[in-house]
Each structure stands twice: as structure tokens, then as C-alpha cells.
Design an enzyme around this catalytic site. Structure first.
Site, PDB file in Angstrom:
ATOM      1  N   PRO A 194       0.814  -1.229   0.000  1.00 38.97           N
ATOM      2  CG  PRO A 194      -0.885  -1.582   1.565  1.00 38.97           C
ATOM      3  CD  PRO A 194       0.441  -2.120   1.121  1.00 38.97           C
ATOM      4  CE1 TYR A 195       5.814   5.400   2.471  1.00 41.31           C
ATOM      5  CE2 TYR A 195       7.303   3.948   1.292  1.00 41.31           C
ATOM      6  CZ  TYR A 195       7.047   5.153   1.909  1.00 41.31           C
ATOM      7  OH  TYR A 195       8.016   6.111   1.954  1.00 41.31           O
ATOM      8  CB  VAL A 196       5.084   0.459  -3.194  1.00 47.81           C
ATOM      9  CG1 VAL A 196       5.737   0.663  -4.561  1.00 47.81           C
ATOM     10  CG2 VAL A 196       6.107  -0.079  -2.208  1.00 47.81           C
TER      11      VAL A 196
END
Length: 219
Positions: free
Chosen positions: A133-135
Site C-alpha cells: 500500500p505504501y508503494v
């Protein structure tokens, strides 16, 4: 050189604090630290830096209001590794895009984004469930910035450490994955603020053997 006022978004983070310190020590840069809580202000006040209280989950207009008197914006904010997917969405994606929109509303052309090391589609597919999700958030924030008319620079640092600064890095569009100190990342941001040749550039950085200014000039 003309004095440049820089809004540091995410100023209370480790990179943000170091960057603000370097800006305040510069002869021609001044920092405006955007923080979320009043109790965070004393660090920046001790540096002689102006502080403004704005939450990245607030409206675009709230960010734009504090950006009207600055010449550049640096986005160093991040939800952190201990928050859930919801905060990653609200800070790393929506917060970044709202800051970009605020820059446009306030007429601030210079924008420096601190991204993730690799925000390609391949990196999303390769990331584990917790990191993906961060990427994804960083991927779309980068895409949004590229599609603006802002004078942007996107910096992709490697694995961040709290070791002391080395003053030396490896920088290129693609480099082998490695570590870099947060202090050296702050110094790279400072170099980018001082070098208009980095406008429109996007590059990865890790620790290396080349002095920061030389590495940035060679991009």
C-alpha cells in the site's frame, strides 16, 4: 543569490528536522516548518524557523494558505511504519496530492518530493502485503506530480538509517538498492533546492563514494 523561503511539509519527521536545520544554517534559504501539533514547535523556534500548524488531513485550502509566501515546497511527510493502510492512504497519497494542489493554488512552482526507493509497477508487484500500500501511494503521488506544470524534483532514497552523515552518495535514475542515512537525504534535498538543474529530474540515491554536490551535478 536571492533568498528562498521553503515550506517543509512533514517538518517534525527525522529528515524534516535535519533539513530545517540545514536550511536555517544556509546564507540564502529560510524554512517555514509545517507541523501538526503545537508541542512540536519548540525545536523549530530554537532554530529561528517559522512554524505553522496544519494537518495534512485538512483541506487543500489550509495548506495553500500557509504556502502563499514561500518559494518552494518540500514534501517529506510519511505516515510511518506503525500506522495502518488508512493512514498510508490519507498521508502518503492524499496528503501528497493535496500539497501538490496547494502549491498550484498558491502559485509555488518549485516542489521537491521525497518518494520511496522504487515506485514502478514492478515494485508494487514485488512488495509484500504490508509494504505494497505504501508503494502504491507513492506511485500515484509521483504520477500526479509528474503530470503538473510544477518545477519538480522527485528523490527516491534507499533504506533509511540513523547513522551519521557521510556527505557521499551514489545517485542515478536507477541504482542498486542500498542504505542511506537520513542526514544525507536531508543534504541531498538542500543541494536540490540550491541547484535549478535538478528541476524535472527524478533519481534514486544510496550511500556511495561521490560527494553529494558532485553526484547531483552529474545527474
Amino acid at each position: 543569490m536571492v533568498d528562498v523561503k521553503v515550506l517543509v511539509v512533514g517538518a517534525n519527521g527525522q529528515i524534516g528536522k535535519q533539513l530545517t536545520s540545514y536550511i536555517q544554517a544556509s546564507d540564502h534559504l529560510t524554512a517555514k516548518a509545517m507541523i501538526r501539533k503545537q508541542e512540536q514547535a519548540s525545536f523549530f523556534e530554537d532554530l529561528g524557523a517559522e512554524t505553522v500548524l496544519v494537518d495534512l488531513e485538512d483541506r487543500v485550502e489550509s495548506i495553500a494558505k500557509v504556502a502563499t509566501d514561500v518559494d518552494a515546497i518540500v514534501f517529506t511527510a510519511g505516515s510511518g511504519p506503525k500506522t495502518g493502510k488508512d493512514k498510508t492512504l490519507m498521508i502518503d497519497l492524499d496528503g501528497a496530492i493535496k500539497t501538490i494542489e496547494a502549491a498550484e493554488k498558491a502559485g509555488v512552482k518549485r516542489f521537491i518530493m521525497i518518494s520511496s526507493f522504487d515506485t514502478t509497477r514492478e515494485a508494487i508487484l514485488a512488495a509484500n502485503e504490508s509494504f505494497a500500500p505504501y508503494v502504491v501511494a507513492k506511485y500515484y503521488a509521483d504520477v500526479w506530480l509528474r503530470n503538473t506544470d510544477l518545477d519538480y524534483t522527485i528523490i527516491h532514497p534507499g533504506i533509511l538509517t540513523n547513522d551519521g552523515a557521510t556527505g557521499k552518495i551514489t545517485a542515478a535514475e536507477r541504482v542498486d538498492r542500498g542504505e542511506i542515512t537520513r542526514d544525507d537525504v536531508a543534504r541531498v534535498i538542500l543541494a536540490c533546492l540550491e541547484k535549478d538543474a535538478t528541476i524535472g529530474k527524478e533519481f534514486q540515491i544510496v550511500g556511495g563514494n561521490t560527494p553529494i554536490n558532485e553526484a547531483i551535478d552529474a545527474l
